[in-house]
Design a protein around this motif. Structure first.
Motif: not given
Length: 465
Positions: A139-140, A143, A249, A252, A255, A259, A262, A265, A268, A272, A324
């Motif tokens: 997920a990072d 992003n 975004d 969050s 961020n 996520d 997670s 992700e 989720e 979401k 979560r």
């Protein structure tokens, strides 16, 4: 009879009885849950609400799209497959308005080099090198790709209509992008089925994935879609409206829409979007030749890698997901989340069931040798056993039928034989997932425990038609 008067064999019979009641009761509850999905599926089919439309592939593949589309692929130690994935995707989707973003890490020069080779002469590709040392989380990395998309939009004065998410080993379907483009008029998140590909050297371990996905993405997911219940994204073959990602975004706090904390992700993401009032659609379509429009890929082919992958799924969905995501206010969504999160309990019940097999076998031998009497089966236990025997037969038939529909009668027969292996993998993954979750509760960091990929299915001799 007093406890002091019980012999060791008596204690074993008592243990067998209690374990039998526990396993039978929870097996029956799980069977009723699955039967409810089966009944809804059959009702939907009978009413024409659940169907798989046919398309003319020649009229769809390569068709123009209404506006710019970004495809993102996060990559960590994927130098063996990333080049083949990129080339295949760009060939399958020749639309000029497509742009492919590949996320790499600065401390992974092999993947960067492989991606750069595949990108030579391709104006539709952006290689995004993340300065952070990998692996962080998937997920990072996604992003980071999202931020790169934002910068390109600002610099070039454009706005992408949607973002398509894929993994570094995926083989995309040529008809997928035009279907996403058309479906975006009705839904903000669109998900294609996933079809694991058969591998010559792993008929059993990798084969159990084809059984599970063939049933889940032909029945459970389409039922959820029909009922308008939130469903999880598979993380591949998924398209999300650009504006919806911007909203995520913002929610969050800037961020990123995914996520980074997670393990799952992708799971989720779909929930979401539905929770926020967004529309979702599971797109199940076949070509005129009967071939499903789906994302195809190799899945883990060894016991160790399969357990590792499923550990991440169980920990992220069943345990982290409970913390979560909580429980939706809608009873229907609550039921679906309960189904998603039953992995650890299912693993425990399966473990008890296999213990019972060995314990019952040992007591039967002892009875034949004259050192143990005949076990007493109460009417309740007998009724539970009969009900579970019927449900196991029904579940086995369903799994074989769905597998045979996509992969042929031989694989349908193998699906029956693969059920014990699937159960063993579930037990092992459930145990490891609980251990990982406890570790995370104590402050431990769970890294991106990704599956290693050595061959791309489009180029591999291991792939079976």
């Amino acid at each position: 009879m007093l406890a002091a008067e019980l012999t060791p064999v008596d204690w074993l019979f008592l243990l067998q009885h209690e374990l039998l009641l526990f396993a039978s009761l929870f097996f029956l509850l799980g069977a009723l849950d699955e039967f409810a999905i089966d009944a809804l599926y059959l009702i939907g089919r009978a009413r024409g609400r659940i169907r798989t439309p046919r398309i003319d592939r020649s009229a769809v593949e390569g068709r123009g799209i209404a506006g710019p589309v970004a495809a993102i692929i996060p990559a960590w130690h994927e130098d063996d497959v990333i080049g083949a994935t990129m080339c295949h995707l760009l060939d399958a989707w020749p639309q000029a308005q497509l742009r492919l973003y590949v996320g790499c890490y600065a401390n992974d020069p092999a993947t960067i080099a492989a991606a750069m080779r595949a990108a030579q002469g391709q104006s539709r590709v952006r290689i995004v090198v993340y300065s952070a040392c990998g692996p962080t989380t998937k997920a990072d990395c996604m992003n980071r790709l999202y931020r790169a998309i934002e910068k390109d939009e600002l610099r070039e004065g454009l706005r992408f209509r949607m973002v398509v998410i894929h993994d570094a080993e995926d083989m995309v379907d040529p008809a997928a992008l035009p279907l996403f483009d058309a479906g975006l008029a009705e839904a903000e998140l669109l998900q294609l089925p996933v079809l694991p590909m058969r591998q010559r050297r792993s008929r059993w371990v990798s084969g159990h994935y084809i059984d599970e996905f063939a049933e889940a993405h032909a029945k459970a997911m389409v039922v959820r879609n029909w009922l308008r219940a939130g469903f999880p994204s598979a993380g591949v073959g998924c398209a999300v409206a650009r504006e919806r990602l911007a909203l995520l975004d913002t929610q969050s706090g800037g961020n990123g829409p995914f996520d980074a904390g997670s393990l799952t992700e992708d799971y989720e993401l779909g929930l979401k979007v539905a929770e926020a009032g967004g529309t979702t659609s599971f797109v199940r379509v076949r070509g005129e030749d009967g071939r499903l429009v789906a994302t195809r890929a190799f899945f883990p082919c060894t016991l160790e890698t399969a357990v590792r992958q499923k550990t991440r799924w169980v920990c992220g969905i069943a345990l982290q997901g409970w913390d979560r995501m909580g429980w939706s206010g809608r009873p229907l969504d609550g039921w679906m989340r309960m189904r998603d999160r039953r992995g650890p309990l299912a693993a425990l019940v399966l473990f008890v069931a296999y213990m019972l097999v060995f314990l019952t076998g040992g007591l039967a031998i002892a009875h034949q040798l004259g050192v143990a009497g005949t076990p007493v089966v109460t009417p309740l236990t007998k009724a539970l056993l009969i009900a579970n025997a019927v449900s196991v037969g029904w579940r086995t038939m369903c799994r074989a039928a769905f597998t045979a529909r996509e992969y042929g009668l031989k694989e349908g027969a193998r699906a029956i034989l693969r059920i014990p292996l699937s159960n063993i993998i579930a037990i092992m993954a459930g145990r490891r997932a609980v251990a990982q979750y406890v570790f995370s509760l104590q402050g431990g960091r769970l890294p991106w425990d990704k599956t290693e990929h050595r061959e791309h299915p489009a180029l591999s001799s291991e792939a079976l038609a």
